[in-house]
Design a protein around this motif. Structure first.
Motif, mmCIF file in Angstrom:
data_model
loop_
_atom_site.group_PDB
_atom_site.id
_atom_site.type_symbol
_atom_site.label_atom_id
_atom_site.label_comp_id
_atom_site.label_asym_id
_atom_site.label_seq_id
_atom_site.Cartn_x
_atom_site.Cartn_y
_atom_site.Cartn_z
ATOM 1 N N LEU A 123 0.822 -1.203 -0.017
ATOM 2 C CA LEU A 123 0.190 -0.106 0.125
ATOM 3 C C LEU A 123 0.815 1.305 -0.158
ATOM 4 C CD1 LEU A 123 -2.990 -0.851 2.536
ATOM 5 C CD2 LEU A 123 -2.859 -1.089 -0.030
ATOM 6 N N GLY A 124 2.313 1.133 0.069
ATOM 7 C CA GLY A 124 2.860 2.108 -0.073
ATOM 8 C C GLY A 124 3.146 2.777 1.484
ATOM 9 N N TYR A 125 2.768 2.310 2.436
ATOM 10 C CA TYR A 125 2.848 2.751 3.902
ATOM 11 C C TYR A 125 4.008 2.216 4.691
ATOM 12 C CZ TYR A 125 -0.749 6.269 2.988
ATOM 13 O OH TYR A 125 -1.365 7.438 2.556
ATOM 14 N N LEU A 126 4.928 1.773 4.143
ATOM 15 C CA LEU A 126 6.098 1.100 5.124
ATOM 16 C C LEU A 126 7.133 2.207 4.975
ATOM 17 C CD1 LEU A 126 7.180 -2.397 5.619
ATOM 18 C CD2 LEU A 126 8.960 -1.023 4.933
ATOM 19 N N GLY A 127 7.110 3.059 5.830
ATOM 20 C CA GLY A 127 7.815 4.298 5.905
ATOM 21 C C GLY A 127 9.429 4.114 6.374
ATOM 22 N N PRO A 128 10.157 5.226 6.516
ATOM 23 C CA PRO A 128 11.518 5.187 6.807
ATOM 24 C C PRO A 128 11.776 5.730 8.314
ATOM 25 C CG PRO A 128 11.181 7.026 5.678
ATOM 26 C CD PRO A 128 9.756 6.489 5.759
ATOM 27 N N VAL A 129 10.943 6.163 9.020
ATOM 28 C CA VAL A 129 11.022 6.765 10.194
ATOM 29 C C VAL A 129 11.033 5.566 11.405
ATOM 30 C CG1 VAL A 129 10.009 8.358 12.037
ATOM 31 C CG2 VAL A 129 9.818 9.023 9.804
ATOM 32 N N PRO A 130 12.039 5.459 12.157
ATOM 33 C CA PRO A 130 11.949 4.403 13.250
ATOM 34 C C PRO A 130 10.893 4.304 13.984
ATOM 35 C CG PRO A 130 14.214 5.690 13.007
ATOM 36 C CD PRO A 130 13.240 6.376 12.228
ATOM 37 N N ALA A 131 10.171 3.129 14.161
ATOM 38 C CA ALA A 131 9.081 3.170 14.995
ATOM 39 C C ALA A 131 9.283 2.719 16.443
ATOM 40 C CB ALA A 131 8.189 1.992 14.341
#
Ligand SMILES: [Zn+2]
Length: 445
Positions: A173-181
Motif C-alpha cells: 500500500l506504500g505505507y512502509l515508511g523510513p522513520v524508526p518506530a
C-alpha cells in the motif's frame, strides 16, 4: 494566551471531514468497513495525508505505517504535543470510532492555521496502524510497536485469515515508511474518542474526563471430571465437572457485584469435551475476564476467584485448574493533563465527569512513554463496533473544542507535565523487557 481563551473549532468542517472519510468503505447499513491495510484503509490514509499537506503539515510515515502529520513549532526540537487515534475500523464498524480522534486533531491544526497562531512546540496528528486488531491480531499494534511492547519483526509477521502478512501489506500500500518506530520524547499525547459505552449519554454529560484505562486478567479454568453414560450412571456416582463449574461461574458474578460499580466479570467462551448430549462431560474449559480500574482491587478479585476455585473443587472431588492467560495492569493517565481536560471542559461550559475507559485505546501505549490523557464524547445508545454507531455534530465539536484548549495550553507550556505521571512507576509488567510470549497475548479489544 488570552486571545485563545474560549477558542472553538469549526464544527461544520470537522463534520464534513468525518462524513468524507465515512464514504470510504461505507456499508449499506450506514457504517464503515475500512479494516487495517486494505484498499479502503489506503484510500482513507491517502485522504488524511492530502488534507494534512493542505494544512501545511509535513508528513512522516514510520516503519509500522503510523502516520504523523507535523505542524512545526518555533522550537522544532522541543518535545511535541501529539493528538491522534486510528483510521482503521472493524469489519462492521462505525463512522466515528478512531477516525474522530484523527480528524479532531487535524481540525485543531486547521483552526490554529485559520487564526495564524504560531506555537512554541510542534504539534503532531497521529494515525496509528491496526488499532482494531480485527484483520491482524493483536489490536493497537502500531502504537504498541512504538511503545516497545511488540517488536517490528513480530508485527510484520502478523497474518490475516487469507494468509497475507502485515509487513507485505504495508509495503504493497506504500505505507512502509523510513522513520524508526520507537519511543521518543513527547510533551503530551491526547486522544479524543467516542465513549463506546452508555454512561455519558445516560447521565446527560457532554465530556468524559478519562483518568485511565482499566486493568484486566484473562483466566482459563479447566474442570476435569470423568466422562460417563448419561443414562446408566447414577447421579451420585458421577464426577460431573458442571457441578463445580456452575457455582464457580456464579462466584465470578458475585465478585463483580462485590466490587461494583467498576468491576467487570465476563464468561465469554466455553469448550466442552467430548461434547456429546448423552455423555457426562470429561472436561470443561471456561474463559473468565475480570476487570477493574485499580490494580490492587483487581488482584484481590483474582485471588478471591482462585481461592474459591480451590475450595469448591476440593469439596467436590473435581479439579478446577485456573491458568492466567493474560494480564494488563490498569493505565493511569497524567494527572496534570487530566486537570487540563477538566478545566477546559469547565471553561467551555460543558458538563463533565471523570471516568475510566472500559476499552483499550492507543493511549494505553502512549501512556507508557509520554504524559497521556483522553477525552470522551457520548455516542448514541453507547453503541460502537456496530454499523449503527452514531454521534451528534455538536457533541463531536465539543470534544474537539476541549482537545483544542488542552493542546493549546500544552503547546505553549514550558513545563513538562509528566511530573505527576504514574506511567513510570510501578509498571513492571509493561517495560520493553517483557517477554515476547507475554507481548503476543496483549490483544485487548
Ligand atoms: Zn477506537
Amino acid at each position: 494566551m488570552a486571545p485563545l481563551e474560549g477558542l472553538r473549532v469549526n464544527s461544520e468542517r470537522l463534520w464534513a471531514s468525518l462524513m468524507a472519510l465515512a464514504k470510504i468503505g461505507a456499508t449499506a447499513k450506514g457504517g464503515c468497513n475500512r479494516q487495517a491495510l486494505t484498499e479502503e484503509d489506503r484510500r482513507g490514509r491517502d485522504l488524511f495525508v492530502a488534507w494534512a499537506r493542505d494544512a501545511g503539515c509535513s508528513v512522516r510515515i514510520d516503519e509500522i505505517g503510523n502516520i504523523f502529520a507535523v505542524r512545526s513549532g518555533d522550537e522544532p526540537h522541543a518535545p511535541a504535543v501529539l493528538m491522534g487515534s486510528h483510521l482503521d475500523t472493524q469489519a462492521m464498524g462505525g463512522r466515528f470510532d478512531g477516525v474522530y480522534g484523527v480528524m479532531a486533531g487535524l481540525e485543531v491544526i486547521r483552526t490554529l492555521n485559520d487564526l495564524g497562531v504560531r506555537t512554541r512546540r510542534s504539534i503532531e496528528v497521529a494515525s496509528w496502524t491496526n488499532e482494531e486488531g480485527c484483520r491482524f491480531a493483536p489490536a493497537m499494534l502500531g502504537s504498541g510497536v512504538v511503545a516497545g511492547v511488540y517488536d517490528l519483526a513480530f508485527a510484520y509477521s502478523r497474518k490475516d485469515r487469507a494468509g497475507a502478512e502485515l509487513g507485505q501489506e504495508l509495503a504493497r500500500l506504500g505505507y512502509l515508511g523510513p522513520v524508526p518506530a520507537r519511543r521518543r520524547p513527547l510533551h503530551a499525547a491526547l486522544e479524543v474518542h467516542i465513549e463506546q459505552g452508555p454512561v455519558l449519554e445516560e447521565s446527560n454529560t457532554k465530556i468524559g474526563v478519562v483518568t485511565g484505562i482499566q486493568g484486566a486478567y484473562w483466566l482459563d479454568v479447566t474442570f476435569e471430571g470423568v466422562a460417563a453414560h448419561a443414562g446408566s450412571t447414577p447421579m451420585e456416582l458421577r464426577r460431573d465437572p458442571w457441578r463445580v463449574a456452575c457455582p464457580l461461574i456464579e462466584t465470578a458474578y458475585e465478585i463483580a457485584k462485590a466490587y461494583a460499580p467498576w468491576a467487570r466479570a465476563t464468561i465469554g467462551d466455553l469448550k466442552i469435551s467430548p461434547g456429546s448430549r448423552n455423555t457426562v462431560p470429561e472436561r470443561l474449559v471456561v474463559s473468565v475476564d475480570l476487570r477493574h480500574p485499580r490494580g490492587d482491587t483487581l488482584k484481590s478479585m483474582v485471588e478471591q476467584f482462585q481461592s474459591e476455585a480451590a475450595r469448591i473443587s476440593s469439596a467436590n472431588n473435581i479439579t478446577a485448574r485456573v491458568d492466567e492467560i493474560w494480564h494488563m495492569p490498569p493505565t493511569d493517565f497524567d494527572a496534570h493533563l487530566i486537570e487540563l481536560v477538566d478545566g477546559a471542559a469547565q471553561a467551555l461550559g460543558l458538563s463533565r465527569r471523570r471516568m475510566v475507559s472500559g476499552a483499550g485505546h492507543d493511549s494505553l501505549h502512549t501512556a507508557q512513554f509520554a504524559p497521556t490523557a483522553m477525552i470522551f464524547v457520548p455516542c448514541a445508545g453507547g453503541l460502537s463496533h456496530n454499523e449503527g454507531e452514531s454521534a451528534s455534530p455538536e457533541d463531536l465539536a465539543a470534544g474537539a473544542d476541549v482537545l483544542l484548549q488542552v493542546a493549546v495550553k500544552a503547546l505553549m507550556s514550558e513545563r513538562q507535565p509528566g511530573k505527576s505521571r504514574s506511567h513510570s512507576s510501578g509498571r513492571l509488567h509493561h517495560g520493553p523487557g517483557r517477554s515476547q510470549r507475554e507481548a503476543r497475548s496483549r490483544c485487548f479489544p
